[in-house]
Design an enzyme around this catalytic site. Structure first.
Site, PDB file in Angstrom:
ATOM      1  N   GLY A 263       0.823  -1.202   0.000  1.00  0.00           N
ATOM      2  CA  GLY A 263       0.000   0.000   0.000  1.00  0.00           C
ATOM      3  C   GLY A 263       0.854   1.247   0.000  1.00  0.00           C
ATOM      4  CB  SER A 264       0.574   4.364  -1.930  1.00  0.00           C
ATOM      5  OG  SER A 264       1.331   5.529  -2.150  1.00  0.00           O
ATOM      6  CG  HIS A 265      -1.146   6.650   1.410  1.00  0.00           C
ATOM      7  ND1 HIS A 265      -2.386   7.028   0.952  1.00  0.00           N
ATOM      8  CD2 HIS A 265      -0.256   7.232   0.564  1.00  0.00           C
ATOM      9  CE1 HIS A 265      -2.255   7.801  -0.119  1.00  0.00           C
ATOM     10  NE2 HIS A 265      -0.969   7.933  -0.371  1.00  0.00           N
ATOM     11  CG  ASN A 266       0.720  -0.133   3.581  1.00  0.00           C
ATOM     12  OD1 ASN A 266      -0.419   0.289   3.445  1.00  0.00           O
ATOM     13  ND2 ASN A 266       1.117  -1.286   3.063  1.00  0.00           N
TER      14      ASN A 266
END
Length: 438
Positions: A263-266
């Site tokens: 995920g990009s915003h993990n």
């Protein structure tokens, strides 16, 4: 001299005249007795990123738009517009409402007393403070500053929630008609001034300082958070050097490894990096709310054949996207062409999001711009000089499949006045550069 400015203050059933100088503060009402006040503590601060002329130019253009559209006043509630039209005030909500009121004569930030005099120091013009001791004090401050304004009131429907909308309507003495100013101002902010572009370039250079700091410390057995801390510290120090009068807040790093790259915003974790790991380097430089990001796929020590195949495919989409960003191109057409390319590579089902978006006032606390300048298949915005847009293809292969993990490259491009396109991201990308040997 530091002092609290005197003004007529609303208290429990009576007007209280308070001159909140330090010497006299014990002789007047307490904060608990006051609903609204001025808190002019210290001196006005120098503008952090922009000249006074830049900020006043924005306000002038806004007022011209208001006059053209027949809007008597604007009440901005979003981080984006409050920052943009104040030249650098980024509020910290903590569940409290804030706003910026602009009329043909006024420019007033409405803030909570919990912030003391900082909003006044950061405002180029006026500031009114409300206290927390009564639940409607915010609306008392808003009505007080709107005064006898009649006619349409511009608000941001893409930000104002139903509770605020309902309470505002109840408190407005003249039952002003509410009209949306959110989308028009978003379109206005799509075209950057020369000063904005200079800030974006400095912010991009700062993100790359963070990127190089991350690569210096990463290695086998190093936890993700240690890499992130190194990048964040490097960016904050660089912003402090470039903009010594700015507020230092909201720059951060998401450094992800292994499955955490999906995920990009993990969030950053304590997972320790291993050789052969898929790594996602994400450095977000945010001087006083003006965000850019550096995002790169990396591997530590080596990259398997399966991972290399997927990585190279995503890099090819990134390179194609960089070519497609040109003045006159339509966002939707760019998105469709890159989706077609993913389909030909057999990767379309793994595409996670659109391939790019606009850059300016942005943060993980308050998000991207509203829809408009985004490389999505339903965005018909045409690219033109003054726009800044990113190219950010992202795919994720699920765990258990060959090449599992997330892949993304992120570059920022400026469309110049002479119709040339300038890629301001110099940090290298791709397997030939970012298989990091330690």
């Amino acid at each position: 001299m530091s002092m609290w400015c005197g003004r007529l203050l609303r208290a429990a059933g009576r007007g209280v005249q308070a001159s909140w100088s330090r010497a006299a503060s014990n002789d007047v009402a307490t904060f608990r007795d006051i609903n609204t006040m001025k808190f002019c503590n210290g001196q006005k601060m120098p503008t952090g990123l922009f000249t006074a002329g830049e900020v006043e130019g924005r306000i002038t253009k806004l007022r011209e738009t208001m006059e053209h559209e027949g809007i008597a006043a604007c009440l901005f509630t979003s981080f984006h517009n409050i920052n943009y039209y104040s030249g650098g005030f980024v509020y910290c909500a903590f569940n409290r409402p804030y706003c910026l009121i602009v009329t043909p004569e006024k420019h007033v930030i409405v803030s909570s007393l919990v912030d003391g005099g900082q909003p006044w120091r950061r405002s180029p013009h006026d500031n009114i403070v409300y206290t927390d001791w009564k639940c409607d004090n915010y609306f008392l401050a808003v009505v007080e500053e709107l005064g006898e304004v009649r006619g349409s009131l511009g608000v941001e429907y893409n930000h104002m929630n139903l509770d605020i909308n309902r309470s505002l309507r109840q408190h407005l003495p003249h039952r002003n008609t509410l009209v949306d100013i959110g989308q028009p101002t978003t379109r206005m902010r799509m075209i950057k001034s020369k000063e904005e572009i200079a800030v974006i370039k400095n912010s991009m250079a700062t993100a790359e300082v963070g990127g190089w700091a991350c690569t210096e410390v990463l290695g086998e057995g190093v936890p993700e958070y240690e890499v992130a801390l190194a990048g964040t510290q490097a960016m904050v120090r660089n912003i402090a050097k470039i903009y010594p009068n700015s507020d230092l807040m909201d720059s951060w790093v998401w450094f992800q490894s292994g499955i955490n790259t999906d995920g990009s915003h993990n969030p950053v974790t304590s997972r320790k990096i291993q050789k052969g790991d898929n790594l996602s380097l994400n450095c977000f430089s945010t001087p006083q709310g003006y965000n850019v990001s550096l995002e790169r796929t990396c591997f530590l020590d080596h990259c398997s054949d399966a991972h290399l195949k997927v990585w190279e495919a995503n890099v090819s989409v990134h390179k194609k996207g960089l070519q497609l960003i040109q003045p006159g191109a339509k966002c939707s057409e760019i998105a469709h062409e890159l989706s077609d390319m993913y389909a030909q590579l057999g990767l379309l089902k793994y595409q996670m999001t659109g391939c790019g978006h606009s850059l300016d006032v942005l943060c993980h606390r308050y998000g991207l711009e509203a829809a408009g300048l985004a490389l999505h298949e339903d965005s018909d915005t045409v690219l033109e000089p003054g726009m800044v847009v990113s190219m950010k293809p992202m795919i994720t292969i699920p765990e258990g499949q060959p090449g599992a993990g997330g892949y993304r490259e992120h570059s920022i491009l400026i469309i110049n006045d002479d119709n040339t396109v300038e890629n301001i991201t110099s940090f290298p990308f791709g397997p030939e550069h970012n298989i990091i040997k330690k």
